[in-house]
Design a protein around this motif. Sequence first.
Motif, PDB file in Angstrom:
ATOM      1  N   MET A   1      72.072  64.960 -17.410  1.00  0.00           N
ATOM      2  CA  MET A   1      72.840  65.305 -18.445  1.00  0.00           C
ATOM      3  C   MET A   1      72.066  66.377 -19.510  1.00  0.00           C
ATOM      4  O   MET A   1      71.134  65.810 -19.931  1.00  0.00           O
ATOM      5  N   ASN A   2      72.969  67.155 -19.670  1.00  0.00           N
ATOM      6  CA  ASN A   2      72.448  68.211 -20.754  1.00  0.00           C
ATOM      7  C   ASN A   2      73.482  68.266 -22.136  1.00  0.00           C
ATOM      8  O   ASN A   2      74.442  68.507 -22.026  1.00  0.00           O
ATOM      9  N   ALA A   3      72.951  67.305 -23.024  1.00  0.00           N
ATOM     10  CA  ALA A   3      73.678  67.076 -24.252  1.00  0.00           C
ATOM     11  C   ALA A   3      73.805  68.467 -24.956  1.00  0.00           C
ATOM     12  O   ALA A   3      72.872  69.245 -24.699  1.00  0.00           O
ATOM     13  N   SER A   4      75.024  68.529 -25.752  1.00  0.00           N
ATOM     14  CA  SER A   4      75.139  69.775 -26.421  1.00  0.00           C
ATOM     15  C   SER A   4      74.316  69.994 -27.646  1.00  0.00           C
ATOM     16  O   SER A   4      74.181  70.794 -28.100  1.00  0.00           O
ATOM     17  N   PHE A   5      73.554  68.894 -28.153  1.00  0.00           N
ATOM     18  CA  PHE A   5      72.433  69.025 -29.267  1.00  0.00           C
ATOM     19  C   PHE A   5      71.394  69.576 -29.083  1.00  0.00           C
ATOM     20  O   PHE A   5      70.441  69.985 -29.815  1.00  0.00           O
ATOM     21  N   TYR A   6      71.006  69.684 -27.777  1.00  0.00           N
ATOM     22  CA  TYR A   6      69.571  70.239 -27.306  1.00  0.00           C
ATOM     23  C   TYR A   6      69.841  71.249 -26.122  1.00  0.00           C
ATOM     24  O   TYR A   6      70.758  71.246 -25.443  1.00  0.00           O
ATOM     25  N   ASN A   7      68.621  72.208 -25.891  1.00  0.00           N
ATOM     26  CA  ASN A   7      68.586  72.768 -24.709  1.00  0.00           C
ATOM     27  C   ASN A   7      67.249  73.283 -24.504  1.00  0.00           C
ATOM     28  O   ASN A   7      66.467  73.326 -25.633  1.00  0.00           O
ATOM     29  N   TRP A   8      66.827  73.501 -23.484  1.00  0.00           N
ATOM     30  CA  TRP A   8      65.450  73.914 -23.108  1.00  0.00           C
ATOM     31  C   TRP A   8      65.402  75.434 -22.579  1.00  0.00           C
ATOM     32  O   TRP A   8      66.220  75.933 -22.130  1.00  0.00           O
ATOM     33  N   ASP A   9      64.491  76.124 -23.161  1.00  0.00           N
ATOM     34  CA  ASP A   9      64.078  77.227 -22.779  1.00  0.00           C
ATOM     35  C   ASP A   9      62.602  77.293 -22.235  1.00  0.00           C
ATOM     36  O   ASP A   9      61.911  77.250 -23.179  1.00  0.00           O
ATOM     37  N   ASN A  10      62.305  77.098 -21.024  1.00  0.00           N
ATOM     38  CA  ASN A  10      61.025  76.906 -20.326  1.00  0.00           C
ATOM     39  C   ASN A  10      60.533  75.590 -20.810  1.00  0.00           C
ATOM     40  O   ASN A  10      61.096  74.563 -20.817  1.00  0.00           O
ATOM     41  N   ASP A  11      59.400  75.559 -21.775  1.00  0.00           N
ATOM     42  CA  ASP A  11      58.648  74.422 -22.288  1.00  0.00           C
ATOM     43  C   ASP A  11      59.024  74.380 -23.770  1.00  0.00           C
ATOM     44  O   ASP A  11      58.435  73.530 -24.610  1.00  0.00           O
ATOM     45  N   VAL A  12      60.030  74.834 -24.404  1.00  0.00           N
ATOM     46  CA  VAL A  12      60.495  75.068 -25.690  1.00  0.00           C
ATOM     47  C   VAL A  12      61.862  74.200 -25.861  1.00  0.00           C
ATOM     48  O   VAL A  12      62.683  74.620 -25.133  1.00  0.00           O
ATOM     49  N   LEU A  13      61.796  73.120 -26.638  1.00  0.00           N
ATOM     50  CA  LEU A  13      63.050  72.289 -26.786  1.00  0.00           C
ATOM     51  C   LEU A  13      63.654  72.786 -27.993  1.00  0.00           C
ATOM     52  O   LEU A  13      63.088  72.803 -29.238  1.00  0.00           O
ATOM     53  N   SER A  14      65.037  73.216 -28.027  1.00  0.00           N
ATOM     54  CA  SER A  14      65.688  73.552 -29.239  1.00  0.00           C
ATOM     55  C   SER A  14      66.665  72.313 -29.588  1.00  0.00           C
ATOM     56  O   SER A  14      67.381  71.837 -28.713  1.00  0.00           O
ATOM     57  N   GLU A  94      66.739  64.546 -22.166  1.00  0.00           N
ATOM     58  CA  GLU A  94      65.973  64.365 -20.777  1.00  0.00           C
ATOM     59  C   GLU A  94      65.179  65.585 -20.764  1.00  0.00           C
ATOM     60  O   GLU A  94      65.127  66.677 -20.986  1.00  0.00           O
ATOM     61  N   PRO A  95      64.221  65.358 -19.644  1.00  0.00           N
ATOM     62  CA  PRO A  95      62.964  66.520 -19.517  1.00  0.00           C
ATOM     63  C   PRO A  95      63.661  67.642 -18.814  1.00  0.00           C
ATOM     64  O   PRO A  95      64.810  67.623 -18.140  1.00  0.00           O
ATOM     65  N   ASN A  96      62.714  68.714 -19.197  1.00  0.00           N
ATOM     66  CA  ASN A  96      63.317  70.026 -18.395  1.00  0.00           C
ATOM     67  C   ASN A  96      62.709  69.856 -17.009  1.00  0.00           C
ATOM     68  O   ASN A  96      61.362  69.946 -17.065  1.00  0.00           O
ATOM     69  N   TYR A  97      63.296  70.071 -15.853  1.00  0.00           N
ATOM     70  CA  TYR A  97      62.728  69.781 -14.702  1.00  0.00           C
ATOM     71  C   TYR A  97      62.502  71.224 -13.983  1.00  0.00           C
ATOM     72  O   TYR A  97      62.350  71.561 -13.018  1.00  0.00           O
ATOM     73  N   THR A  98      62.757  72.325 -14.851  1.00  0.00           N
ATOM     74  CA  THR A  98      62.376  73.744 -14.136  1.00  0.00           C
ATOM     75  C   THR A  98      61.015  74.233 -14.307  1.00  0.00           C
ATOM     76  O   THR A  98      60.418  73.829 -15.098  1.00  0.00           O
TER      77      THR A  98
END
Length: 98
Positions: A1-14, A94-98
Amino acid sequence: MNASFYNWDNDVLSLNILVSAGARTNSWGKVKGNQIKISIMTAPENGKATAFLIDFLAKHFKVSKKSVELVSGEFIPHKQFRIHQPKQLPSIIEPNYT
């Protein structure tokens, strides 16, 4: 699940946050649109609520305060933060798996 209130850019969570300052408790709330609501007890005066929120996020993500970057919304309830290399995640993220 990638909720709309957050996103990942490598190891940075917005995070997009809707802050409810002057609340009865400090707590995570529900997702509202593209934001997560966070209630804090600190009053919204002279940037105190934002400073408290930085500390709150640093503790919840197990990072230093310097790793919590305010992108926008210093004096308004709608805020965007970047958390650099979070060591711990709330269950809603959820963690960033990339």
